[in-house]
Write a protein that holds these residues in place. Sequence first.
Motif: not given
Length: 486
Positions: A369-392
Amino acid sequence: MAAIMLQGTGSDVGKSVLVAGLCRLLSDRGLRVRPFKPQNMSNNAAVTADGGEIGRAQALQAIAARVAASVDMNPVLLKPQSDRTAQLVVGGKARGTMGAGDYWRRKPMLLPDVLAAYHRLRAEADIVVVEGAGSPAEINLRASDIANMGFARAAGVPVVLVGDIDRGGVIAALVGTQAVIDPQDAAMIRGFLINKFRGDEALFGDGLAAITTRTGWRSIGVVPWLADAARLPAEDAVALGRDPGDGDGPLIAVPMLSRIANFDDFDALAHEPGVRLQLVPPGQPLPGDAALVILPGTKATIADLAFLRAQGWDGDLAAHVRRGGRVLGICGGYQMLGRTIADPDGIEGPAGAVEGLGMLPVTTVIRGDKSTRPIAGRFLAGDVPFAGYEIHVGVTTIDPGAPAMLRFGDGTHDGATARDGQIAGCYVHGLFDRADARAHLIASLGATSDGLDRREAIDTALDAIAATLERVLDVDALLAIAKEAE
């Protein structure tokens, strides 16, 4: 509740921006506004909070209306995979891939889905602003139409026709549309507006009079060239093609794949003063002075990997890495950077498997199945937060012990890195919309970010566009027309 539909004399006349501007304008007037597009065709998609998939333009229009995006705002979405096939998304969920002829025959069966979505939106709004697709003058497609007059007549929504004066021939385009369409369709059109006007509007007074005399439609106004529209996400690949500018900041190059998808990933980088973004068209080499090459998403990974190789970009990329340049793959670009890509069920094209570029310790199988979801977390290098989405579609497996790129909020990981971070890839779109995430990338290239969230820039542009439309359009006349749908 009221409703109004903007249709165009052709594609790319500016309907999406005008609908977004009207959504913000009407929201500013205190109305509950919902955008709606019955059928969209674009590989630039967005993910709603509940994991549904809609066209990027409708997600932008939801922002303009100050509401959360929903799948009802774009019930039918076509995502081209080749010149003759597209993935069909209905109600936010993929329903398979079909050819143009198959879809043409199936379209009328989708009208109930379209009308149901529209009526759900209408029940929660004071006004629905509807965007057509292409042009009602495409009379060869009228029999199965659900996107223009087929919808307008079924839903009883009055129409304002948009003409693009910048491309020339706007009088003929508007008058000619009335001449070729069915009289009952023409009766749905209550007015017209001119878009993308440059120069002295007084010089077009006779043109407005000629259109009104020949059609009987009232003029809703003349919209000037909206420079602020360049700060909004583009819906169609026709908008691609960007000069890197004359700055001296690090150069970021993005090869324009034949089925490039979600290319608005790069909008925030395009507006960064500290870097230069160059979208490299087919037939041109990747620039040798690039600090970073980003492989973008694509609707057909294996086909576009072959396309990349046909341009010679694989050799350019290898040379770029030998020089110490950095590489980032997003979604399909991430899959390409791995060792192998398999599509055993022929989900994105003919079934088969190919070797990837071999730059990341991962393998991909396009299955499930296609993965479609909002997602958030952190870069492992630098521990910087991000927010985005998956669609694949597809599952990518990283070698045991190989370093990942991201950590999601639930503790799981995504992506992979190699050569001490010189090469990296992940599935997350919208990765650089947040100011802190983008600053993290740009700092790694030796430059400084402007520190602006992409959402703030979009809101500023929408406010400016709404203010212009308030000034140049007869909004009261537009609302009076919209009330005919009540």
